[in-house]
Motif scaffolding. Sequence first.
Motif, PDB file in Angstrom:
ATOM      1  N   ASN A  39      19.929  60.614 116.624  1.00 17.69           N
ATOM      2  CA  ASN A  39      21.100  61.121 117.278  1.00 17.69           C
ATOM      3  C   ASN A  39      20.587  62.807 116.016  1.00 17.69           C
ATOM      4  O   ASN A  39      20.574  62.468 115.258  1.00 17.69           O
ATOM      5  CB  ASN A  39      22.362  60.825 116.622  1.00 17.69           C
ATOM      6  CG  ASN A  39      22.962  59.999 117.456  1.00 17.69           C
ATOM      7  OD1 ASN A  39      23.779  58.871 117.020  1.00 17.69           O
ATOM      8  ND2 ASN A  39      22.747  59.675 119.113  1.00 17.69           N
ATOM      9  N   GLY A  40      21.171  63.631 117.249  1.00 18.12           N
ATOM     10  CA  GLY A  40      20.970  64.908 116.297  1.00 18.12           C
ATOM     11  C   GLY A  40      19.162  65.299 115.713  1.00 18.12           C
ATOM     12  O   GLY A  40      18.951  66.447 115.221  1.00 18.12           O
ATOM     13  N   GLY A  42      17.441  66.826 118.284  1.00 17.40           N
ATOM     14  CA  GLY A  42      16.888  68.055 119.055  1.00 17.40           C
ATOM     15  C   GLY A  42      16.458  67.631 120.557  1.00 17.40           C
ATOM     16  O   GLY A  42      15.852  68.528 121.230  1.00 17.40           O
ATOM     17  N   LYS A  43      17.284  65.752 120.736  1.00 21.26           N
ATOM     18  CA  LYS A  43      16.319  65.725 121.880  1.00 21.26           C
ATOM     19  C   LYS A  43      16.967  67.156 123.322  1.00 21.26           C
ATOM     20  O   LYS A  43      16.786  67.682 123.987  1.00 21.26           O
ATOM     21  CB  LYS A  43      17.086  64.214 122.376  1.00 21.26           C
ATOM     22  CG  LYS A  43      16.053  63.293 121.834  1.00 21.26           C
ATOM     23  CD  LYS A  43      16.753  62.118 122.450  1.00 21.26           C
ATOM     24  CE  LYS A  43      18.573  62.026 121.717  1.00 21.26           C
ATOM     25  NZ  LYS A  43      18.408  62.251 120.499  1.00 21.26           N
ATOM     26  N   THR A  44      18.740  66.821 122.995  1.00 16.63           N
ATOM     27  CA  THR A  44      19.712  67.846 124.001  1.00 16.63           C
ATOM     28  C   THR A  44      18.568  69.366 123.825  1.00 16.63           C
ATOM     29  O   THR A  44      18.653  70.231 124.579  1.00 16.63           O
ATOM     30  CB  THR A  44      20.995  67.733 123.473  1.00 16.63           C
ATOM     31  OG1 THR A  44      21.393  66.584 124.208  1.00 16.63           O
ATOM     32  CG2 THR A  44      21.462  68.691 124.576  1.00 16.63           C
ATOM     33  N   THR A  45      18.506  70.259 122.299  1.00 16.32           N
ATOM     34  CA  THR A  45      17.878  71.443 122.265  1.00 16.32           C
ATOM     35  C   THR A  45      17.032  71.596 123.360  1.00 16.32           C
ATOM     36  O   THR A  45      16.414  72.396 123.552  1.00 16.32           O
ATOM     37  CB  THR A  45      17.912  71.308 120.752  1.00 16.32           C
ATOM     38  OG1 THR A  45      19.070  71.275 120.183  1.00 16.32           O
ATOM     39  CG2 THR A  45      17.179  72.706 120.509  1.00 16.32           C
TER      40      THR A  45
HETATM   41  N1  LIG Z   1      26.118  73.996 119.083  1.00 16.02           N
HETATM   42  C1  LIG Z   1      25.560  74.217 118.300  1.00 16.02           C
HETATM   43  N2  LIG Z   1      25.329  74.371 117.236  1.00 16.02           N
HETATM   44  C2  LIG Z   1      24.758  74.686 115.823  1.00 16.02           C
HETATM   45  N3  LIG Z   1      23.861  73.786 115.709  1.00 16.02           N
HETATM   46  C3  LIG Z   1      24.744  72.781 117.269  1.00 16.02           C
HETATM   47  C4  LIG Z   1      25.245  72.612 118.215  1.00 16.02           C
HETATM   48  N4  LIG Z   1      24.869  71.663 118.987  1.00 16.02           N
HETATM   49  C5  LIG Z   1      23.866  70.831 118.076  1.00 16.02           C
HETATM   50  N5  LIG Z   1      24.172  71.385 117.003  1.00 16.02           N
HETATM   51  C6  LIG Z   1      22.721  71.136 116.247  1.00 16.02           C
HETATM   52  O1  LIG Z   1      21.161  71.048 116.472  1.00 16.02           O
HETATM   53  C7  LIG Z   1      20.740  69.737 116.496  1.00 16.02           C
HETATM   54  C8  LIG Z   1      20.109  69.036 117.123  1.00 16.02           C
HETATM   55  O2  LIG Z   1      20.682  69.099 118.362  1.00 16.02           O
HETATM   56  P1  LIG Z   1      21.397  67.854 119.176  1.00 16.02           P
HETATM   57  O3  LIG Z   1      22.098  67.713 120.400  1.00 16.02           O
HETATM   58  O4  LIG Z   1      19.977  68.364 120.577  1.00 16.02           O
HETATM   59  O5  LIG Z   1      20.490  66.138 119.482  1.00 16.02           O
HETATM   60  P2  LIG Z   1      20.493  65.308 120.313  1.00 16.02           P
HETATM   61  O6  LIG Z   1      18.769  64.279 119.414  1.00 16.02           O
HETATM   62  O7  LIG Z   1      20.508  65.766 121.570  1.00 16.02           O
HETATM   63  O8  LIG Z   1      21.798  64.283 119.720  1.00 16.02           O
HETATM   64  P3  LIG Z   1      22.339  62.633 120.050  1.00 16.02           P
HETATM   65  O9  LIG Z   1      21.485  61.666 120.158  1.00 16.02           O
HETATM   66  O10 LIG Z   1      23.218  62.757 119.421  1.00 16.02           O
HETATM   67  O11 LIG Z   1      22.702  63.629 121.589  1.00 16.02           O
HETATM   68  C9  LIG Z   1      21.269  69.111 115.549  1.00 16.02           C
HETATM   69  O12 LIG Z   1      21.497  68.586 114.135  1.00 16.02           O
HETATM   70  C10 LIG Z   1      23.248  69.342 115.948  1.00 16.02           C
HETATM   71  O13 LIG Z   1      24.022  68.853 114.622  1.00 16.02           O
END
Ligand SMILES: Nc1ncnc2c1ncn2[C@@H]1O[C@H](COP(=O)(O)OP(=O)(O)OP(=O)(O)O)[C@@H](O)[C@H]1O
Length: 207
Positions: A39-40, A42-45
């Motif tokens: 989690n976190g 960066g997959k969604t990013t």
């Molecule tokens: N709107 C936002 N503003 C600032 N930072 C953010 C925002 N959304 C997410 N983040 C941060 O960006 C980083 C990457 O988040 P992301 O959502 O891409 O992770 P992820 O791998 O998709 O997580 P998950 O498995 O929980 O869905 C994390 O540290 C998160 O806290």
Amino acid sequence: MTALLSVRDLRCARGGVPVLERVSFDLAVGQALILRGPNGVGKTTLLRTLAGLQPALSGEVICAEGVTAYASHADGIKTALTVAENLSFWAQVHDRTVPDSVYATFDLLALRDRAAGTLSAGQKRRVGLARLAVIGRPVLFLDEPTVSLDAFSVAMFAGWMRDVHLAGGGCAVIATHIDLQIDAPTLDLTPFVAAADADGGSDADFL
Ligand SMILES: Nc1ncnc2c1ncn2[C@@H]1O[C@H](COP(=O)(O)OP(=O)(O)OP(=O)(O)O)[C@@H](O)[C@H]1O
């Protein structure tokens, strides 16, 4: 083999903070890539950056115009419309017709005339995924597509991805925590976490 999607040395950020760097890969027709990482990480990013919903800090995403679709946790359903009306709406937006097979593929035959707002979470998710089969975009960026789905529906979605979307000339980048039973390489993003404070701005940014 010609790539449908090429990613070159991509560096991306969320909320102005660099999250991932040095991400490179190619996807050809019929290929999928599974994104993994805690989690976190960066997959969604990464998916949002690939889909052009946010700019990259640097690097390149090379893909033809108008061939991509991004699906997030949200189903994007219009609750007052029936399931059939929702699918027709998306088909019209993309200048297509709804293939009859979609209802059987996504187990929606019995729900065709139900107002989408009255569906369960998993049923809504099936409608959201059926949208992907309607819009006909070959390059898909999917963020946890199987959330809320039972095992039967997960297998159904994986079957569509494998036998229809990929076999039909598409490709996909999929962030998922579960094994979709799709023959696809996994990219663990952990080694690509951006170096801390590498581009964290300076005091001048706050003045
Ligand atoms: N709107 C936002 N503003 C600032 N930072 C953010 C925002 N959304 C997410 N983040 C941060 O960006 C980083 C990457 O988040 P992301 O959502 O891409 O992770 P992820 O791998 O998709 O997580 P998950 O498995 O929980 O869905 C994390 O540290 C998160 O806290």
